[in-house]
Design an enzyme around this catalytic site. Sequence first.
Site, mmCIF file in Angstrom:
data_model
loop_
_atom_site.group_PDB
_atom_site.id
_atom_site.type_symbol
_atom_site.label_atom_id
_atom_site.label_comp_id
_atom_site.label_asym_id
_atom_site.label_seq_id
_atom_site.Cartn_x
_atom_site.Cartn_y
_atom_site.Cartn_z
ATOM 1 N N HIS A 276 0.840 -1.199 0.000
ATOM 2 C CA HIS A 276 0.000 0.000 0.000
ATOM 3 C C HIS A 276 0.883 1.260 0.000
ATOM 4 O O HIS A 276 0.657 2.189 -0.774
ATOM 5 C CB HIS A 276 -0.926 -0.035 1.227
ATOM 6 N N GLU A 277 1.903 1.254 0.848
ATOM 7 C CA GLU A 277 2.813 2.409 0.909
ATOM 8 C C GLU A 277 3.570 2.590 -0.406
ATOM 9 O O GLU A 277 3.757 3.714 -0.872
ATOM 10 C CB GLU A 277 3.804 2.263 2.067
ATOM 11 N N HIS A 280 1.554 4.453 -2.930
ATOM 12 C CA HIS A 280 1.584 5.920 -2.860
ATOM 13 C C HIS A 280 2.744 6.493 -3.674
ATOM 14 O O HIS A 280 2.627 7.540 -4.304
ATOM 15 C CB HIS A 280 1.712 6.393 -1.408
ATOM 16 N N GLU A 354 -5.899 7.042 -0.941
ATOM 17 C CA GLU A 354 -5.870 5.831 -0.121
ATOM 18 C C GLU A 354 -6.556 4.667 -0.833
ATOM 19 O O GLU A 354 -6.061 3.544 -0.827
ATOM 20 C CB GLU A 354 -6.533 6.067 1.241
#
Length: 411
Positions: A276-277, A280, A354
């Site tokens: 997920h990071e 970004h 997100e």
Amino acid sequence: MDNIYSIIIIGAIVFEYCLSNIIRKLNLNALHTKLPNEFSDVFDKELYNKSQLYTQTKEKFAYFSSTMMVLFSLSIILFGVYNILDEYILTLGFNADIINGLLFYGILIIISDLIFTPFSLYNIFVIEEKFGFNKMTLKTFISDKIKSYFLIILIGAPITALLLYFFKHFGDNAWIYVWILLMSFSIIMQPIFILFVAPLFNKFSPLKNESLLKKIENYMQEIKFPITKIEVMDGSKRSSHSNAYFSGFGKNKRIALFDTLIESMDEDEILAVLAHEVGHYKLKHIQTGIILSAIQSGIMLFILSFFINNQALFDVFHMNNLSIYASLVFFSILYTPISMIMGFIFNYISRKNEFEADEYSSQTTGSPEYLISALKKLTVENLGNLTPHWLNVAFNYSHPPVVERINALKK
Ligand SMILES: [Zn+2]
């Protein structure tokens, strides 16, 4: 109240206060719902009640502290406290605007710290303690404070001095120079933060878990995302809330995993959180964020340039003397309505990002299930609010409500 600025300033403070309390009330009412089905496997009745009690306790405390904060802000404006402080500093006879400015800011920081430290002590050592989140000792709290003051003096003071100097000597175009100064500062601060500031507050050690390390390296290779360092940070020193973050850019990327994250999740879940990071980064959220905030601060500084030494604005604060340093404080208060709107927009963008990062994680790890179970674990551990009111989400949430994230992942 014969002055347009006093109407804007007092109006904005009161409006913001009323709005936040209406939202708080709606959010408390939204708690009276039964457990969402999705969470029936991780929450039992007792734990769910505890999570609702946590939200209630936090909201009530926020109500109390925001009331004190508003009373504090209004009284120092209406009773001319800024002027008393300014007059006092002028009697010291330094005769140098920059020194006077640094004293003005320094004393304001100390006063507000003295007033609000009891609130943060209560929050950490009473509320967080009661719900089992606090891991901080009073000793850590005090040493954190001392280090923060040290950083304010070492980094904050010189940059502020430079900023005041620019405003004094560069005339109408000063805002451009200040803008460049602040942008370069935020770029320079990145490595300084990683190398010197973060280690002041936490210990970083290399990740020792071989199989997790292997898993992470394989994944990073697959998606072509070179990582120079994978570290574990002792987040448990302060709180049991957990997290993971990236730092550095270009070829020098580092990951810091909170020790609390490693303890509570299995390897696939940790990888899903990391993915997920990475999302970004890969989806350029970080870069667009930097550009957007650069534009935003450019606009703010441009507007600010019209309010340097503005007599009508100084009248609101009962000031006898004009100065650049006080102009900056007063403008930041006048700017409240715009910064509220900006915050609203930035939160919206962040929530959208997100969802995208969640989707990235799900696609590159091949399945949404690990991120879903990670999100559930995080929610249980943090006693997260499963049913926030939508207005609260719109104004205060940088992340979408967890139920929405899970629903989106399942699609
Ligand atoms: Zn995220």
